[in-house]
Motif scaffolding. Structure first.
Motif, PDB file in Angstrom:
ATOM      1  N   UNK A 149     -27.981  70.042  43.053  1.00 30.10           N
ATOM      2  CA  UNK A 149     -29.394  70.260  43.408  1.00 30.10           C
ATOM      3  C   UNK A 149     -29.639  69.830  44.848  1.00 30.10           C
ATOM      4  N   UNK A 150     -30.664  70.431  45.446  1.00 29.86           N
ATOM      5  CA  UNK A 150     -31.010  70.077  46.819  1.00 29.86           C
ATOM      6  C   UNK A 150     -31.948  68.881  46.824  1.00 29.86           C
ATOM      7  N   UNK A 151     -31.584  67.861  47.564  1.00 31.14           N
ATOM      8  CA  UNK A 151     -32.416  66.665  47.700  1.00 31.14           C
ATOM      9  C   UNK A 151     -32.474  66.328  49.192  1.00 31.14           C
ATOM     10  N   UNK A 152     -33.673  66.407  49.778  1.00 28.61           N
ATOM     11  CA  UNK A 152     -33.860  66.074  51.196  1.00 28.61           C
ATOM     12  C   UNK A 152     -32.895  66.847  52.097  1.00 28.61           C
ATOM     13  N   UNK A 153     -32.719  68.121  51.818  1.00 23.64           N
ATOM     14  CA  UNK A 153     -31.889  68.964  52.682  1.00 23.64           C
ATOM     15  C   UNK A 153     -30.387  68.772  52.493  1.00 23.64           C
ATOM     16  N   UNK A 154     -29.999  67.893  51.579  1.00 30.22           N
ATOM     17  CA  UNK A 154     -28.578  67.728  51.256  1.00 30.22           C
ATOM     18  C   UNK A 154     -28.326  68.246  49.849  1.00 30.22           C
ATOM     19  N   UNK A 155     -27.056  68.296  49.479  1.00 27.25           N
ATOM     20  CA  UNK A 155     -26.721  68.684  48.108  1.00 27.25           C
ATOM     21  C   UNK A 155     -26.346  67.439  47.322  1.00 27.25           C
ATOM     22  N   UNK A 156     -27.073  67.210  46.253  1.00 23.74           N
ATOM     23  CA  UNK A 156     -26.715  66.091  45.363  1.00 23.74           C
ATOM     24  C   UNK A 156     -25.956  66.637  44.158  1.00 23.74           C
TER      25      UNK A 156
END
Lengths: 155, 155
Positions: free
Chosen positions: A110-117
């Motif tokens: 999932x995308x979290x703050x422009x990163x991939x978690x």
């Protein structure tokens, strides 16, 4: 610099939960998990080599590879219960050193703050099997593998 | 008269363990688990009907069926991690009412005192998911299904 890898494993339950952020789009992180040519470039510790003989990362597909050095190859195999592009992989995994002790993992992207978690929930058939796997130093290989994946994603 | 079915489920761990003896040879009990035409005759409570749309009970195979009444059909699907004739089935299972909560079960078949002992170790992704499944009255269906299997094996 790499993001940290957290791998909590609580007492008394047969779970290993891994959380890792990557500075790359979901599509790139996901592709590195389902494309065997990419997977072979990062999975496992740097000291080992990968020989992927089957990797059909679709719902109902199967996989098999050897990871290790020439004198000490480890064999792994399993099946994909669910593969949803850029979102979810649910798969089984068996190490030939622990026959019939099959792990099932659920990995979400999932995308979290422009990163991939990426979060992986691994379930072992017993707490003892989980603890035995952890005792092999498995987490070292996971952490180093994700550092190699960082490098691949940045290349 | 049927043999008893024991289904212990301990607190705090995501397991359900079922033990059941059958007065029939291993080969017959095993076949009733891998042949979809036979499976359809006994799996689930008497009040329900089975519609098996896929059942490829080999290592790497997939399965899918609906079980329920006409107005309330339940869908289940999964993959076979391992199928060893007359010995072992390791498979995944997902109920469409609990999406992505995938159960992995390991079922062994062995001869004990001239009968076939079947032991199933089911592992849920969480204790909560296990308890929710038990709360549906799942065990009632399991017990009645095995009584139907007794009848099929005696026929």
């Amino acid at each position: 610099m790499s993001n940290p890898t957290t791998i909590p494993a609580s007492d008394g339950v047969p779970f290993v939960d891994t959380v890792r952020d990557f500075d790359a789009p979901i599509s790139a992180v996901f592709k590195a998990h389902v494309d065997p040519d990419l997977l072979a470039k990062w999975l496992g510790p740097r000291s080992t080599s990968m020989n992927i003989t089957q990797y059909n990362a679709v719902t109902g597909g199967s996989w098999r590879y050897e990871n290790g050095d020439v004198t000490n190859p480890f064999s792994f195999r399993g099946v994909f219960h669910t593969v949803e592009a850029d979102a979810l992989i649910i798969m089984t995994s068996e190490f030939d050193g622990a026959p019939n002790q099959v792990v099932i993992s659920t990995t979400t992207f999932e995308e979290v703050d422009g990163r991939t978690r990426m979060q992986a929930h691994e379930v072992y058939p017993s707490v003892e099997a989980r603890d035995m796997a952890l005792a092999t130093g498995m987490n070292y290989g996971v952490i180093e593998g994700y550092e190699r994946l960082d490098e691949l994603l940045a290349a």
